[in-house]
Enzyme design. Sequence first.
Site, PDB file in Angstrom:
ATOM      1  NE  ARG A 198      -3.758   2.143   2.539  1.00 17.28           N
ATOM      2  CZ  ARG A 198      -4.119   2.739   3.656  1.00 17.28           C
ATOM      3  NH1 ARG A 198      -3.584   2.364   4.796  1.00 17.28           N
ATOM      4  NH2 ARG A 198      -5.009   3.707   3.658  1.00 17.28           N
ATOM      5  CB  SER A 226     -12.660  -1.971  -1.499  1.00 13.07           C
ATOM      6  OG  SER A 226     -11.326  -2.207  -1.137  1.00 13.07           O
ATOM      7  CE  LYS A 252      -9.571   2.230   1.677  1.00 13.49           C
ATOM      8  NZ  LYS A 252      -9.971   0.937   1.081  1.00 13.49           N
TER       9      LYS A 252
END
Length: 211
Positions: free
Chosen positions: A39, A108, A137
């Site tokens: 990420r 997602s 997040k």
Amino acid sequence: MNTEFGTYLVTQGSRSRGRATEDVVAAAIAGGVDVVQLREKGTTARERYHLGRALRERTRDADVTYLVNDRVDLAAAVDADGVHLGDEDLPVSAAREILGADAIVGRSVSSVESARHAVQAGADYLGIGAVYATDSKDVREEHAEIGTEAVATIADAVDVPIVGIGGITAANAPDVIRAGADGVAVVSAITAADDPADATRELAAAVGGAR
């Protein structure tokens, strides 16, 4: 696809207490992690590329599934096993066209409607969340703390593996698994732990015990 999704690490150097991401990943691999996702928000594409190549070697040697967050081009450049996509990323079909039929493409989602749409588009697995409150997040208000009931509803609606994410720890992971998730994805539960290897083992034990 035979990928095991039980314990899934999402890397983020800014949450690793000053430790190098490569060292955190090495510890998680030693602890038995199943999936590593690159990420590293807040870094440049070039920085992620060089880190991504190093992580590719580590994960390949350990036979650990390796994915890249958001960036299909970066996934291709570092020879990752696949990519995980969000609402603002390329469509699943476009990622599949670029990466090929054998690539793992995750998506997602936070509702039955979005889950079914992702599966119809060809997603291999779904990341569901945020299950619990998280500050790892940025999550839109309607997607925050959807809870294990939402996990159960989505699990009943689709026939691909699902991974719960968002505020998950070894303490609450069993509830997510019992709701129907195949695994759990975490950032801080491993990256910020005193001992990332032990934290990975503890998480894996929690997941395994709930299955």
